[in-house]
Design a protein around this motif. Structure first.
Motif: not given
Ligand SMILES: [Zn+2]
Ligand SMILES: [Zn+2]
Length: 161
Positions: A109, A113-114, A119-122, A130-133, A158
């Motif tokens: 991280p 923020p993303c 998006c709630p992920h860092p 973030c990783e998924p994006h 995942t």
């Protein structure tokens, strides 16, 4: 006779486990009630008349195209027709294709923020997202294999798992 639903944990993502399930499927399907068929995708949604558990069928060209049944979370028929659940065998193939990427990359991280709205992920280091994006973007650009069609459900979340 009690139903066998509780004896079937989530399908393990190995060819052996899926082939075994393909063999067990004709007997598994017999007591289940058919809720609806997805004609285009050649998939079925079924329900156990005893315990109420939902089951779906899947099939994979890689494994001979024979159908196999697996349990899925309860869902409205119309919702399921809009997007059936992910097929574990397709997820297995996808995870194998993604494996070299996950092996090569660690995601730290960045403390920000993303950049994708809401998006709630860092965000991860060296990327604004973030990783998924990040993975989604690489997939959009054709730099990583595309995620197979289907609604995600536990434990298939995942491809790194
Ligand atoms: Zn049952
Ligand atoms: Zn994100």
């Amino acid at each position: 006779m009690p139903c066998v639903c509780s004896q079937y944990p989530p399908l393990e993502l190995t060819r052996a486990a899926i082939n075994k399930r393909i063999k067990a499927t004709p007997a598994l399907l017999k007591p289940l009630g058919l809720l609806v068929t997805h004609a285009a995708a050649k998939l079925k949604l079924l329900q156990c008349p005893q315990c109420g558990h939902y089951w779906q069928t899947g099939w994979e060209w890689n494994l001979g195209g024979t159908e196999y049944a697996y349990q899925v979370p309860a869902i409205e028929v119309a919702e399921w027709l809009r997007e059936p659940y992910l097929q574990p065998a397709a997820w297995m193939v996808y995870a194998a294709l993604m494996q070299p990427y996950y092996a090569k990359n660690t995601f730290e991280p960045s403390g920000k923020p993303c950049r994708v709205a809401q998006c709630p992920h860092p965000a991860i280091k060296f990327s604004g997202v973030c990783e998924p994006h990040h993975i989604e973007q690489l997939q959009e650009f054709g730099l990583l294999p595309k995620r197979p069609a289907g609604r995600l459900f536990p434990p298939y979340h995942t491809a790194s798992a």
